[in-house]
Scaffold this motif. Sequence first.
Motif, PDB file in Angstrom:
ATOM      1  N   SER A  55       0.858  -1.177   0.000  1.00  0.00           N
ATOM      2  CA  SER A  55       0.000   0.000   0.000  1.00  0.00           C
ATOM      3  C   SER A  55       0.897   1.231   0.000  1.00  0.00           C
ATOM      4  CB  SER A  55      -0.897   0.010   1.243  1.00  0.00           C
ATOM      5  OG  SER A  55      -1.636   1.215   1.309  1.00  0.00           O
ATOM      6  N   SER A  60      -0.673   7.417  -4.040  1.00  0.00           N
ATOM      7  CA  SER A  60      -1.533   7.105  -5.187  1.00  0.00           C
ATOM      8  C   SER A  60      -2.457   8.256  -5.570  1.00  0.00           C
ATOM      9  CB  SER A  60      -2.344   5.832  -4.925  1.00  0.00           C
ATOM     10  OG  SER A  60      -2.945   5.837  -3.657  1.00  0.00           O
ATOM     11  N   LYS A  61      -2.331   9.418  -4.917  1.00  0.00           N
ATOM     12  CA  LYS A  61      -3.110  10.580  -5.356  1.00  0.00           C
ATOM     13  C   LYS A  61      -2.799  10.960  -6.801  1.00  0.00           C
ATOM     14  CE  LYS A  61      -4.443  13.210  -1.210  1.00  0.00           C
ATOM     15  NZ  LYS A  61      -4.167  12.271  -0.122  1.00  0.00           N
ATOM     16  N   PHE A  63      -2.532   9.096  -9.276  1.00  0.00           N
ATOM     17  CA  PHE A  63      -3.403   8.360 -10.201  1.00  0.00           C
ATOM     18  C   PHE A  63      -4.721   9.115 -10.392  1.00  0.00           C
ATOM     19  CE2 PHE A  63      -1.267   4.496  -8.064  1.00  0.00           C
ATOM     20  CZ  PHE A  63      -0.149   4.625  -8.879  1.00  0.00           C
ATOM     21  N   SER A 196      -0.811  -4.203  -9.853  1.00  0.00           N
ATOM     22  CA  SER A 196      -1.262  -3.118  -8.989  1.00  0.00           C
ATOM     23  C   SER A 196      -2.786  -3.054  -8.947  1.00  0.00           C
ATOM     24  CB  SER A 196      -0.700  -1.786  -9.491  1.00  0.00           C
ATOM     25  OG  SER A 196       0.714  -1.792  -9.457  1.00  0.00           O
ATOM     26  N   TYR A 198      -6.500  -1.636  -6.272  1.00  0.00           N
ATOM     27  CA  TYR A 198      -7.108  -1.214  -5.012  1.00  0.00           C
ATOM     28  C   TYR A 198      -7.821  -2.443  -4.448  1.00  0.00           C
ATOM     29  CZ  TYR A 198      -6.336   3.598  -6.595  1.00  0.00           C
ATOM     30  OH  TYR A 198      -5.768   4.774  -7.040  1.00  0.00           O
ATOM     31  N   GLY A 235      -6.034   7.825  -1.735  1.00  0.00           N
ATOM     32  CA  GLY A 235      -4.899   6.972  -1.395  1.00  0.00           C
ATOM     33  C   GLY A 235      -5.292   5.527  -1.198  1.00  0.00           C
ATOM     34  N   ALA A 237      -3.827   2.666  -2.890  1.00  0.00           N
ATOM     35  CA  ALA A 237      -3.548   1.661  -3.928  1.00  0.00           C
ATOM     36  C   ALA A 237      -2.395   0.766  -3.480  1.00  0.00           C
ATOM     37  CB  ALA A 237      -3.203   2.341  -5.246  1.00  0.00           C
ATOM     38  N   VAL A 239       0.851  -1.368  -4.925  1.00  0.00           N
ATOM     39  CA  VAL A 239       1.738  -1.462  -6.084  1.00  0.00           C
ATOM     40  C   VAL A 239       2.986  -2.240  -5.686  1.00  0.00           C
ATOM     41  CG1 VAL A 239       0.957   0.816  -6.902  1.00  0.00           C
ATOM     42  CG2 VAL A 239       3.081   0.627  -5.595  1.00  0.00           C
ATOM     43  N   MET A 244       5.943   0.817  -9.898  1.00  0.00           N
ATOM     44  CA  MET A 244       5.929   2.268  -9.766  1.00  0.00           C
ATOM     45  C   MET A 244       7.036   2.898 -10.606  1.00  0.00           C
ATOM     46  SD  MET A 244       3.434   3.682  -8.308  1.00  0.00           S
ATOM     47  CE  MET A 244       4.018   5.340  -8.042  1.00  0.00           C
ATOM     48  N   GLN A 296       6.903  12.108  -4.654  1.00  0.00           N
ATOM     49  CA  GLN A 296       5.670  11.447  -4.215  1.00  0.00           C
ATOM     50  C   GLN A 296       5.899  10.880  -2.826  1.00  0.00           C
ATOM     51  OE1 GLN A 296       2.745  11.330  -6.060  1.00  0.00           O
ATOM     52  NE2 GLN A 296       3.830  12.698  -7.458  1.00  0.00           N
ATOM     53  N   CYS A 320       9.159   1.525  -0.929  1.00  0.00           N
ATOM     54  CA  CYS A 320       7.883   1.109  -0.333  1.00  0.00           C
ATOM     55  C   CYS A 320       8.167   0.388   0.982  1.00  0.00           C
ATOM     56  CB  CYS A 320       7.134   0.148  -1.259  1.00  0.00           C
ATOM     57  SG  CYS A 320       6.729   0.795  -2.895  1.00  0.00           S
TER      58      CYS A 320
END
Length: 341
Positions: A55, A60-61, A63, A196, A198, A235, A237, A239, A244, A296, A320
């Motif tokens: 997560s 993920s904003k 996207f 990837s 949600y 937010g 997501a 991946v 990414m 990011q 991550c």
Amino acid sequence: MDKQMNWNSLAKKQQQLQFSGSIHVRRSGETILSESFGYAIYSEGIVNQSSTRFSIASGSKIFTSIAICQLVDEGKITFDTKIIDCLDINFPYFDERITIHHLLTHTSGVPDYFDEEEMDDFEVLWETLPMYHVRNAEDFLPMFQQKKMQGKVGGPFKYNNTGYIILGLVIEQISGMDFVDYIEKNIFQKAGMNDSGYFPMDELPGNISIGYIKKSDGTWKSNIFSLPAKGGPDGGAYVTATEMGAFWEALMNGRLLSKEMTRILLTPQEKVADDIFYSYGGYLQTNEHGVVKYIQMGYDPGVNFRSVHYPEQDLTIIVCSNKSEGAFEMLKEIESLTIIK
């Protein structure tokens, strides 16, 4: 670049931080470093790997921002479109002048359902609205729909999660698609992000890292009661670090937006600090020559994400983590080893 020296340096930093997660570094389309540390699921002894999905919280904003830009590219809305003109949901106390631009740049003044300057305990959020009920953008509405404005529309930058929930609702209404379906079809598939998505926390697929929160006694617990059951426009997501990296390559190579819209997405819009600005696509750092790097970041309990892209060096770094801390420090260590002075 001395890869062995880099590995030793990163290994030392990882041990110091007890960092758990994955890192991915690519330059000019080629992977130069890809490593994983710690456990995806501690109780089962399942280690993090390059294929592990994390997560990334607010990471993920972007996207959501790209989805909005795609709709602008198609002529279905503009950045000056007012929310009152493109959304049939009633917000009785919202300023009617709020536009897409204001929501994208955190200048709308709408009430933030989670104001990070006022709250630090995510679990308090779900005392009146159980997190297991929050699975779609519209499920967030009870948390802000009937509240008064938090600030003035067009005011100074103030990070705001509610604004991106509203953008998700706009995407659904204009496209006629569920938010998650739209992102998966128009961004993940185009970028080759096949792993990837949600995912509901009570229906997680394989190769998933569980987020862990450190308790006061030094033991760990999962973050299942701290977050919505399913991520959405602001937010959440999942991946892989590798995907990414592929995402940034797809974005910069024009596979997600037109060349002009990509430029608009990444243009500084609002000043945040001395050399830090916010664009439609997130934070960026500048100097007298222009943009140094796009930034990011994402944080939730048990989630820590950092990513930078240096356009002049065509360098992308992804970090991550499935713990609440450590991604920033790992990112800085990697930057010190890979940035060409």
